[in-house]
Design a protein around this motif. Structure first.
Motif, mmCIF file in Angstrom:
data_model
loop_
_atom_site.group_PDB
_atom_site.id
_atom_site.type_symbol
_atom_site.label_atom_id
_atom_site.label_comp_id
_atom_site.label_asym_id
_atom_site.label_seq_id
_atom_site.Cartn_x
_atom_site.Cartn_y
_atom_site.Cartn_z
ATOM 1 N N THR A 236 -8.194 -2.183 -17.012
ATOM 2 C CA THR A 236 -8.222 -3.526 -16.428
ATOM 3 C C THR A 236 -9.402 -3.647 -15.477
ATOM 4 N N SER A 237 -10.214 -4.667 -15.679
ATOM 5 C CA SER A 237 -11.458 -4.810 -14.919
ATOM 6 C C SER A 237 -11.223 -5.012 -13.425
ATOM 7 N N PHE A 238 -10.110 -5.673 -13.065
ATOM 8 C CA PHE A 238 -9.895 -5.964 -11.641
ATOM 9 C C PHE A 238 -9.315 -4.777 -10.873
ATOM 10 N N PHE A 239 -8.952 -3.695 -11.557
ATOM 11 C CA PHE A 239 -8.430 -2.515 -10.858
ATOM 12 C C PHE A 239 -9.602 -1.585 -10.563
ATOM 13 N N ARG A 240 -10.027 -1.555 -9.316
ATOM 14 C CA ARG A 240 -11.289 -0.910 -8.964
ATOM 15 C C ARG A 240 -11.117 0.446 -8.267
ATOM 16 N N ILE A 241 -9.881 0.902 -8.066
ATOM 17 C CA ILE A 241 -9.673 2.211 -7.457
ATOM 18 C C ILE A 241 -9.204 3.189 -8.528
ATOM 19 N N ASP A 242 -9.101 4.465 -8.165
ATOM 20 C CA ASP A 242 -8.677 5.495 -9.115
ATOM 21 C C ASP A 242 -7.319 5.133 -9.700
ATOM 22 N N SER A 243 -7.230 5.104 -11.026
ATOM 23 C CA SER A 243 -5.992 4.675 -11.678
ATOM 24 C C SER A 243 -4.822 5.621 -11.405
ATOM 25 N N SER A 244 -5.103 6.871 -11.014
ATOM 26 C CA SER A 244 -4.014 7.808 -10.712
ATOM 27 C C SER A 244 -3.204 7.361 -9.493
ATOM 28 N N ILE A 245 -3.803 6.490 -8.664
ATOM 29 C CA ILE A 245 -3.089 5.949 -7.509
ATOM 30 C C ILE A 245 -1.824 5.221 -7.957
ATOM 31 N N VAL A 246 -1.898 4.595 -9.126
ATOM 32 C CA VAL A 246 -0.740 3.870 -9.656
ATOM 33 C C VAL A 246 0.434 4.828 -9.854
ATOM 34 N N TRP A 247 0.174 5.985 -10.449
ATOM 35 C CA TRP A 247 1.252 6.932 -10.732
ATOM 36 C C TRP A 247 1.741 7.624 -9.461
ATOM 37 N N ILE A 248 0.844 7.834 -8.510
ATOM 38 C CA ILE A 248 1.265 8.359 -7.203
ATOM 39 C C ILE A 248 2.216 7.369 -6.538
ATOM 40 N N THR A 249 1.929 6.075 -6.673
ATOM 41 C CA THR A 249 2.801 5.036 -6.122
ATOM 42 C C THR A 249 4.178 5.075 -6.776
ATOM 43 N N VAL A 250 4.203 5.301 -8.096
ATOM 44 C CA VAL A 250 5.474 5.439 -8.798
ATOM 45 C C VAL A 250 6.289 6.588 -8.193
ATOM 46 N N GLY A 251 5.639 7.723 -7.977
ATOM 47 C CA GLY A 251 6.321 8.870 -7.385
ATOM 48 C C GLY A 251 6.841 8.594 -5.991
ATOM 49 N N LEU A 252 6.028 7.933 -5.179
ATOM 50 C CA LEU A 252 6.449 7.598 -3.819
ATOM 51 C C LEU A 252 7.658 6.673 -3.832
ATOM 52 N N GLY A 253 7.666 5.724 -4.765
ATOM 53 C CA GLY A 253 8.809 4.818 -4.871
ATOM 54 C C GLY A 253 10.061 5.536 -5.341
ATOM 55 N N ALA A 254 9.883 6.548 -6.196
ATOM 56 C CA ALA A 254 11.031 7.241 -6.775
ATOM 57 C C ALA A 254 11.696 8.220 -5.811
ATOM 58 N N ILE A 255 10.939 8.806 -4.896
ATOM 59 C CA ILE A 255 11.478 9.858 -4.023
ATOM 60 C C ILE A 255 12.724 9.408 -3.253
ATOM 61 N N PRO A 256 12.669 8.281 -2.523
ATOM 62 C CA PRO A 256 13.868 7.885 -1.757
ATOM 63 C C PRO A 256 14.840 7.008 -2.541
#
Length: 395
Positions: A236-256
């Motif tokens: 996606t052209s508008f996503f300008r940061i490292d795409s792995s941040i998305v999956w790290i966010t998934v993990g952070l949401g899942a922990i608690p």
């Protein structure tokens, strides 16, 4: 468990980190790296994901029918070793056919590890009156996603996607060593008797098919985001940061999430909480289509992480309470219907994405399926009012 309850729990968490965080879900953030290097189409990526989920289905069925009661730890340890081998081997081959086989085997042992470790930990926590710790156990999936993804950018930069798989296999070896020694099965017959006192009133067993249908639709829908969300960010052209941040966010949401959802279930009702969490997940899946921005993708990842393991925790624990004397079998059956949906989802989504040259149709379809699953549960809300169900995760 009496002497080292925390070490026992950490051992269970580490087992889930190996099986789920690495064995199953590391493929999602590594997928765009493999596609860039090997020129995978989205259709081929979907087939590869479905191979893993087909293995997960086979493993769940086997865990439900095999006589595992007396040898849970033996099967669990063998499965952990095989999981490490398949992760390592993914980094040692460029053969698509071999990758299909490896992902299938990885799925089989992931299901075994999930079903067996869930049975061991939930049974032991129930017999010792420490059910309030079960939410921490299921946070192992979120920890696994978050922890493993932290290594991916550096490993990829140094060694390419092949080195990512090898590096994660080495991490899994360390986690498995601790799980091997700290996670033990209860053999105390006195404590098994005490478990009957701890078990709580739940919906009748005849309601289980409704839970299984809803859970199967959940598996079919959630896995589309679970497979492609990092690739969506990458392409996606508008996503300008490292795409792995998305999956790290998934993990952070899942922990608690498991702890939060189980606490909510105690106050609001078990089935009602499942309906709400699945509805929220459906909104999160559709969000990138409704609102095209970098923020919406991050928010979608957060909602996805905050719901998918919470839903699994609630559904698995409810099923166990409905059949407490044979927990590994009922969890195996529930996991099998979930895995059936997972196996179908990525293939359909991959074909849709390749045909439409867009992720939108796949995401809207997935969100609709999850929402329909939530609707199947609505009739069970009356059991919340009738029985005043309390999740086994909260004493």
């Amino acid at each position: 468990m009496n002497k080292h309850p925390i070490l026992f729990l950490i051992g269970g968490i580490f087992a889930l980190m190996v099986a789920m965080g690495v064995g199953r879900f590391a493929y999602t953030p590594i997928l765009p790296l493999m596609q860039n290097d090997l020129s995978f189409t989205d259709t081929l990526a979907g087939y590869l994901a479905s191979s893993n989920y087909a293995g997960y289905l086979a493993g769940a069925i086997l865990a439900g029918v095999l006589p595992l009661k007396k040898h849970k730890m033996h099967y669990l340890r063998v499965s952990l070793i095989v999981s490490i081998i398949t992760t390592l081997s993914m980094g040692l081959t460029h053969s698509y056919i071999l990758m299909l086989a490896l992902r299938f085997i990885s799925g089989v042992v992931s299901a075994f590890i999930f079903v067996l470790s869930s049975s061991i930990v939930l049974d032991k926590l129930s017999t010792t009156g420490k059910t309030n710790l079960s939410g921490f156990f299921y946070s192992g999936v979120g920890f696994g996603i978050f922890f493993s993804t932290l290594f991916i950018p550096s490993l990829n930069k140094l060694f390419g996607w092949e080195g990512v798989w090898v590096g994660l296999a080495l991490v899994s070896i360390v986690l498995t060593i601790f799980a091997w020694f700290w996670l033990k099965e209860s053999t105390d017959p006195v404590m098994d008797k005490n478990r009957k006192v701890v078990d709580l009133q739940v919906p009748p067993l005849k309601w289980l098919p409704w839970l299984m249908i809803a859970y199967g639709l959940e598996g079919l829908g959630y896995i589309v985001t679970g497979t492609f969300i990092v690739a969506i960010a990458e392409n996606t052209s508008f996503f300008r940061i490292d795409s792995s941040i998305v999956w790290i966010t998934v993990g952070l949401g899942a922990i608690p999430s498991c702890i939060i959802w189980s606490s909510l279930a105690k106050r609001q009702g078990f089935v009602k909480t499942l309906v709400f969490s699945m509805t929220l997940q459906a909104i999160g899946i559709a969000l990138p289509v409704i609102w095209s921005s970098q923020t919406s993708l991050i928010l979608s990842a957060l909602l996805f992480g905050a719901t998918f393991m919470g839903i699994t925790t609630l559904a698995t624990t409810l099923a166990r309470q409905m059949s407490p004397t044979d927990s590994s079998r009922v969890i195996g059956y529930l996991t099998a219907i979930y895995a059936t949906g997972q196996m179908i989802g990525p293939t359909i989504a991959g074909v849709l994405i390749s045909f439409t040259q867009s992720y939108n149709a796949a995401l809207i379809g997935a969100a609709s399926v999850v929402l329909i699953g939530a609707m199947f549960l609505i009739g069970g809300i009356r059991f919340d009012r009738k029985s005043n169900i309390e999740t086994s995760l909260i004493k």
